[in-house]
Design a protein around this motif. Structure first.
Motif, PDB file in Angstrom:
ATOM      1  N   THR A  39      13.147  68.813  13.303  1.00 59.03           N
ATOM      2  CA  THR A  39      14.442  69.179  13.858  1.00 59.03           C
ATOM      3  C   THR A  39      14.331  69.195  15.381  1.00 59.03           C
ATOM      4  N   SER A  91      14.960  71.634  17.268  1.00 62.10           N
ATOM      5  CA  SER A  91      14.332  72.911  17.626  1.00 62.10           C
ATOM      6  C   SER A  91      12.810  72.843  17.497  1.00 62.10           C
ATOM      7  N   GLN A  92      12.318  72.166  16.475  1.00 60.89           N
ATOM      8  CA  GLN A  92      10.870  72.035  16.303  1.00 60.89           C
ATOM      9  C   GLN A  92      10.263  71.228  17.447  1.00 60.89           C
ATOM     10  N   ALA A 119      11.502  70.838  20.426  1.00 55.34           N
ATOM     11  CA  ALA A 119      11.601  71.645  21.643  1.00 55.34           C
ATOM     12  C   ALA A 119      10.474  72.676  21.700  1.00 55.34           C
ATOM     13  N   ARG A 120      10.235  73.350  20.592  1.00 52.41           N
ATOM     14  CA  ARG A 120       9.174  74.360  20.544  1.00 52.41           C
ATOM     15  C   ARG A 120       7.800  73.753  20.786  1.00 52.41           C
ATOM     16  N   GLU A 121       7.533  72.630  20.149  1.00 53.47           N
ATOM     17  CA  GLU A 121       6.208  72.010  20.249  1.00 53.47           C
ATOM     18  C   GLU A 121       5.949  71.332  21.587  1.00 53.47           C
ATOM     19  N   THR A 122       7.010  70.919  22.267  1.00 53.42           N
ATOM     20  CA  THR A 122       6.836  70.170  23.509  1.00 53.42           C
ATOM     21  C   THR A 122       7.122  70.973  24.763  1.00 53.42           C
ATOM     22  N   GLY A 123       7.915  72.035  24.622  1.00 54.06           N
ATOM     23  CA  GLY A 123       8.350  72.778  25.806  1.00 54.06           C
ATOM     24  C   GLY A 123       9.513  72.095  26.510  1.00 54.06           C
ATOM     25  N   SER A 132      13.454  71.238  26.677  1.00 52.57           N
ATOM     26  CA  SER A 132      14.654  71.931  26.197  1.00 52.57           C
ATOM     27  C   SER A 132      15.399  71.088  25.173  1.00 52.57           C
ATOM     28  N   ARG A 133      16.120  71.774  24.284  1.00 53.51           N
ATOM     29  CA  ARG A 133      16.928  71.070  23.294  1.00 53.51           C
ATOM     30  C   ARG A 133      18.000  70.238  23.989  1.00 53.51           C
ATOM     31  N   ALA A 182       3.706  65.319  20.284  1.00 53.65           N
ATOM     32  CA  ALA A 182       4.289  66.014  19.119  1.00 53.65           C
ATOM     33  C   ALA A 182       4.393  65.061  17.939  1.00 53.65           C
TER      34      ALA A 182
END
Length: 55
Positions: free
Chosen positions: A12, A14-15, A17-21, A23-24, A49
């Motif tokens: 997703t 969000s995933q 964004a979280r794994e890469t830093g 922003s969405r 990622a």
């Protein structure tokens, strides 16, 4: 192309964004063609990622 790659990897926004830093909002712009040239750092973070989730 990026959206298809993300979906193919079962991720997703969000995933990613979280794994890469990254922003969405930036990811959305890249996936929707509003931003065509990510910075080197952003491109490499996204690549890492996807490589981590190779099938």
């Amino acid at each position: 192309m990026l959206e298809a790659l993300r979906v193919d990897h079962g991720m997703t926004p969000s995933q990613i964004a979280r794994e890469t830093g990254v922003s969405r909002q930036t990811l959305w712009r890249l996936e929707n063609g509003e931003s065509r040239r990510p910075s080197y750092e952003t491109g490499m973070a996204i690549e890492r990622a996807y490589r981590a989730r190779r099938k």
